[in-house]
Motif scaffolding. Structure first.
Motif, mmCIF file in Angstrom:
data_model
loop_
_atom_site.group_PDB
_atom_site.id
_atom_site.type_symbol
_atom_site.label_atom_id
_atom_site.label_comp_id
_atom_site.label_asym_id
_atom_site.label_seq_id
_atom_site.Cartn_x
_atom_site.Cartn_y
_atom_site.Cartn_z
ATOM 1 N N LEU A 174 0.829 -1.199 0.000
ATOM 2 C CA LEU A 174 0.000 0.000 0.000
ATOM 3 C C LEU A 174 0.867 1.255 0.000
ATOM 4 N N ASP A 175 1.937 1.238 0.763
ATOM 5 C CA ASP A 175 2.849 2.374 0.811
ATOM 6 C C ASP A 175 3.497 2.611 -0.549
ATOM 7 N N GLU A 176 3.857 1.512 -1.224
ATOM 8 C CA GLU A 176 4.451 1.635 -2.561
ATOM 9 C C GLU A 176 3.451 2.215 -3.553
ATOM 10 N N HIS A 177 2.191 1.738 -3.493
ATOM 11 C CA HIS A 177 1.160 2.260 -4.392
ATOM 12 C C HIS A 177 0.889 3.737 -4.127
ATOM 13 N N VAL A 178 0.937 4.124 -2.859
ATOM 14 C CA VAL A 178 0.720 5.535 -2.526
ATOM 15 C C VAL A 178 1.835 6.391 -3.112
ATOM 16 N N VAL A 180 3.669 5.707 -5.786
ATOM 17 C CA VAL A 180 3.493 5.766 -7.240
ATOM 18 C C VAL A 180 2.378 6.736 -7.610
ATOM 19 N N THR A 181 1.259 6.663 -6.883
ATOM 20 C CA THR A 181 0.133 7.553 -7.162
ATOM 21 C C THR A 181 0.511 9.001 -6.911
ATOM 22 N N ASP A 182 1.273 9.262 -5.860
ATOM 23 C CA ASP A 182 1.705 10.628 -5.560
ATOM 24 C C ASP A 182 2.613 11.153 -6.662
ATOM 25 N N SER A 183 3.503 10.299 -7.180
ATOM 26 C CA SER A 183 4.388 10.717 -8.275
ATOM 27 C C SER A 183 3.583 11.044 -9.529
ATOM 28 N N ARG A 184 2.610 10.202 -9.845
ATOM 29 C CA ARG A 184 1.768 10.469 -11.022
ATOM 30 C C ARG A 184 0.960 11.750 -10.852
#
Length: 229
Positions: A174-178, A180-184
């Motif tokens: 979940l932390d990794e997905h967050v 990635v989403t923040d970077s996008r």
């Protein structure tokens, strides 16, 4: 002998003091809400102290069984006081639904057992051998029950550890997905800013072009009017 007796009394007084502390903490439960982290922490602290008190009572029973040379009357008095204190501890444990604490007593057997010497009265050699075998059988059965409890506890601990590992991996994912989403999201915001800037610049150029065309048309109209009038 005196030092052993003093050690027993000192240990007993500390156990009584700990029991009083636990009683006070149980009385304070009414001031806490019915649920919530504070209530859970308070209940956990009470359970820990009850477990520690149970261990101290076991130590007192072990010291008492060694018989430090006191009279039979004194020994019986100490057994009674110890039994009463353990009864209070069991009641406090039942207040918090500590079924494991009660199971512990039923697994290890009663604190005050019949004197082994009284069981040998009137027995011949073969009877003594049979009694010894019976006692060993009872001990083996107790050890088997204890082994089953230890194995069950081990399996529960392994299951809890596996569950914690799974939750840790899920949190990491979940932390990794967050991230990635923040970077996008940052990239999209940057593109929107560039597009907005270009749009503003395009509007300025269009306005200038329209102004030039308007001026040319106006000059042309004036020239035509002058020529044909």
């Amino acid at each position: 002998m005196a030092s052993s007796s003093d050690a027993w009394m000192k240990e007993y007084n500390e156990a009584v003091k700990l029991a009083d502390d636990i009683n006070g903490m149980i009385s304070e439960r009414s001031s806490f809400p019915s649920s919530g982290p504070e209530t859970q922490r308070h209940a956990s602290a009470i359970r820990r102290k009850i477990t520690i008190l149970g261990t101290r009572l076991d130590s007192l029973q072990s010291l008492l069984s060694k018989n430090p040379g006191k009279s039979e009357k004194e020994m019986n008095r100490r057994k009674d006081t110890l039994l009463n204190l353990r009864s209070k501890v069991n009641q406090m444990a039942s207040t918090l639904n500590m079924s494991n604490f009660a199971n512990r007593d039923s697994l290890l057997g009663p604190d005050i057992k019949p004197d082994a010497m009284s069981r040998t009265v009137g027995l011949d050699n073969s009877g003594l051998v049979g009694l010894q075998r019976q006692i060993m059988k009872e001990q083996d059965e107790g050890l088997e029950k204890l082994e089953e409890t230890v194995i069950s506890t081990k399996h529960i601990a392994l299951a809890v550890n596996e569950e914690l590992g799974l939750h840790t991996r899920l949190i990491d994912d979940l932390d990794e997905h967050v991230d990635v989403t923040d970077s996008r999201l940052r990239r999209v915001q940057k593109n929107l800013a560039v597009l907005n800037k270009r749009t503003k610049g395009g509007c300025s150029c269009l306005c200038m072009l329209l102004s030039v065309v308007g001026i040319v048309v106006l000059v042309l109209v004036i020239w035509l009017l002058v020529k044909y009038l």
